[in-house]
Design a protein around this motif. Structure first.
Motif, PDB file in Angstrom:
ATOM      1  N   SER A 151       4.254 -19.489  36.899  1.00 32.44           N
ATOM      2  CA  SER A 151       5.122 -18.352  36.600  1.00 32.44           C
ATOM      3  C   SER A 151       6.273 -18.784  35.704  1.00 32.44           C
ATOM      4  CB  SER A 151       5.679 -17.758  37.896  1.00 32.44           C
ATOM      5  OG  SER A 151       6.582 -18.678  38.512  1.00 32.44           O
ATOM      6  N   ALA A 152       6.953 -17.792  35.128  1.00 35.49           N
ATOM      7  CA  ALA A 152       8.136 -18.095  34.315  1.00 35.49           C
ATOM      8  C   ALA A 152       9.198 -18.793  35.151  1.00 35.49           C
ATOM      9  CB  ALA A 152       8.695 -16.805  33.711  1.00 35.49           C
ATOM     10  N   GLY A 153       9.311 -18.392  36.416  1.00 36.38           N
ATOM     11  CA  GLY A 153      10.281 -19.028  37.302  1.00 36.38           C
ATOM     12  C   GLY A 153       9.979 -20.498  37.514  1.00 36.38           C
ATOM     13  N   ASP A 154       8.685 -20.836  37.663  1.00 43.79           N
ATOM     14  CA  ASP A 154       8.298 -22.234  37.824  1.00 43.79           C
ATOM     15  C   ASP A 154       8.642 -23.046  36.585  1.00 43.79           C
ATOM     16  OD1 ASP A 154       7.177 -22.347  40.437  1.00 43.79           O
ATOM     17  OD2 ASP A 154       5.425 -21.258  39.705  1.00 43.79           O
ATOM     18  N   LEU A 155       8.336 -22.509  35.406  1.00 48.13           N
ATOM     19  CA  LEU A 155       8.623 -23.222  34.160  1.00 48.13           C
ATOM     20  C   LEU A 155      10.115 -23.466  34.009  1.00 48.13           C
ATOM     21  CD1 LEU A 155       6.155 -21.384  31.740  1.00 48.13           C
ATOM     22  CD2 LEU A 155       5.890 -23.659  32.757  1.00 48.13           C
ATOM     23  N   LEU A 156      10.921 -22.487  34.402  1.00 41.15           N
ATOM     24  CA  LEU A 156      12.377 -22.640  34.334  1.00 41.15           C
ATOM     25  C   LEU A 156      12.847 -23.721  35.313  1.00 41.15           C
ATOM     26  CD1 LEU A 156      13.327 -18.871  34.084  1.00 41.15           C
ATOM     27  CD2 LEU A 156      13.897 -20.607  32.379  1.00 41.15           C
ATOM     28  N   LEU A 157      12.253 -23.757  36.499  1.00 42.05           N
ATOM     29  CA  LEU A 157      12.639 -24.767  37.484  1.00 42.05           C
ATOM     30  C   LEU A 157      12.184 -26.162  37.054  1.00 42.05           C
ATOM     31  CD1 LEU A 157      11.996 -22.916  40.870  1.00 42.05           C
ATOM     32  CD2 LEU A 157      14.198 -23.449  39.810  1.00 42.05           C
ATOM     33  N   PHE A 158      11.010 -26.254  36.432  1.00 39.83           N
ATOM     34  CA  PHE A 158      10.573 -27.553  35.898  1.00 39.83           C
ATOM     35  C   PHE A 158      11.546 -28.047  34.835  1.00 39.83           C
ATOM     36  CE2 PHE A 158       5.945 -26.413  37.019  1.00 39.83           C
ATOM     37  CZ  PHE A 158       6.059 -27.023  38.253  1.00 39.83           C
ATOM     38  N   ALA A 159      11.982 -27.130  33.975  1.00 33.81           N
ATOM     39  CA  ALA A 159      12.968 -27.505  32.951  1.00 33.81           C
ATOM     40  C   ALA A 159      14.283 -27.909  33.601  1.00 33.81           C
ATOM     41  CB  ALA A 159      13.185 -26.335  31.988  1.00 33.81           C
ATOM     42  N   ALA A 160      14.665 -27.216  34.683  1.00 33.29           N
ATOM     43  CA  ALA A 160      15.894 -27.563  35.407  1.00 33.29           C
ATOM     44  C   ALA A 160      15.798 -28.969  35.986  1.00 33.29           C
ATOM     45  CB  ALA A 160      16.148 -26.550  36.524  1.00 33.29           C
ATOM     46  N   VAL A 161      14.634 -29.322  36.532  1.00 31.97           N
ATOM     47  CA  VAL A 161      14.422 -30.671  37.057  1.00 31.97           C
ATOM     48  C   VAL A 161      14.575 -31.703  35.948  1.00 31.97           C
ATOM     49  CG1 VAL A 161      12.681 -32.246  37.990  1.00 31.97           C
ATOM     50  CG2 VAL A 161      12.991 -30.002  39.012  1.00 31.97           C
ATOM     51  N   ALA A 162      13.993 -31.412  34.786  1.00 33.83           N
ATOM     52  CA  ALA A 162      14.033 -32.365  33.662  1.00 33.83           C
ATOM     53  C   ALA A 162      15.464 -32.639  33.220  1.00 33.83           C
ATOM     54  CB  ALA A 162      13.204 -31.835  32.500  1.00 33.83           C
TER      55      ALA A 162
END
Length: 297
Positions: A151-162
């Motif tokens: 989901s878009a939310g997952d992609l945003l959270l992955f970017a947040a982790v990075a």
């Protein structure tokens, strides 16, 4: 009990308090973004924490950091006080806090990977195996929860982790030069020329129409998640030792689950708990093997 044992015990307690504070970040953010725009939330939390930091640094008459450290502070500022809270807030608009707790559970591994890259460490092979396994588990969890797609939310959270892992790694390097509370405080002060204008421009048009709970969520992430939590966590590691105190960090997703159930009314399924437990196991393995590899040469 000897003074050294008492100091280590106090350090472990402070580390646990810091970890528990960070565990409340996602549930509080989830509440705040229900009525406050993510851009406004990010700028307001960073501005509030920055003004508190400035007041404390001035009250204690702390000197400016050496100019040689400014580039590292700037990187930490961009990642920790701007990009991470913004990406996390955007992600929390579409996914539950408990879901985010599993995804962000990989953050210690991501931070270790960045630290290995910038310090040119050579961890043991098991570190890399555990790191890849942890990342694979988080991706598998996100795919399973999203019906086979991210989901878009997952992609945003992955970017947040990075971005957060980069910020934390540089912050960790800076703690060798100054106390941890000063690092986060100077980082937030450096962000003030950005956060204050952004807060003024993005301030909700009708703030009185926003309920109390979202404002309390904002105050929590501003004062505790963005600022005070780092005081307790960094002080705990300084007193109790990084290796020992960092072992409480894998408990953070479970603190998030408990608070998400209590504050957000979320249902914590067995699948979420099992995936979180598996991710925690990979974090524990990667943390111990990295430390062993560093100690061994």
């Amino acid at each position: 009990m000897s003074s050294s044992s008492s100091r280590e015990s106090l350090g472990l307690l402070l580390g646990f308090i810091g970890m528990a504070i960070f565990g409340g970040t996602l549930p509080a953010t989830r509440i705040a973004v229900s009525e406050i725009d993510p851009i406004a939330l990010t700028s307001l939390r960073t501005a509030i924490a920055g003004l508190c930091s400035l007041a404390l640094l001035l009250a204690l008459r702390r000197p400016l950091p050496p100019r040689a450290l400014w580039p590292q502070l700037a990187i930490a500022m961009l990642c920790v006080s701007i990009l991470f809270p913004l990406l996390m807030s955007l992600g929390m608009q579409t996914v539950d806090a408990s879901h985010g707790g599993v995804v962000l559970g990989i953050l210690p591994i991501a931070t270790a990977l960045v630290a290995v890259a910038i310090t040119h460490e050579r961890p043991r092979p098991l570190f890399w195996i555990a790191s890849v396994a942890g990342a694979a588990l988080v991706v598998a969890f996100a795919l399973r929860q999203g019906g086979g797609t991210l989901s878009a939310g997952d992609l945003l959270l992955f970017a947040a982790v990075a971005v957060s892992s980069i910020g934390y790694a540089f912050s960790g390097r800076l703690t060798a030069k100054m106390p941890g509370w000063e690092v986060i405080s100077w980082v937030l002060v450096m962000a003030l020329p950005i956060s204050i204008p952004a807060a003024a421009l993005s301030m909700p048009a009708e703030p009185t129409h926003i309920a109390l709970k979202p404002w309390l969520g904002l105050l929590y992430v501003a004062l505790f998640s963005q600022w005070i939590g780092f005081f307790a966590w960094n002080a705990g590691m300084a007193m109790g030792g990084i290796a020992r105190v960092s072992q409480v960090q894998p408990l953070q997703p479970f603190i998030t689950f408990a608070l998400a159930a209590f504050l957000n009314g979320e249902t914590i399924t067995l699948q979420i708990v099992l995936f979180a437990a598996a991710v925690v196991a990979t974090v524990a393995i990667s943390t111990r093997t990295r430390a062993a590899g560093a100690a061994g040469g």
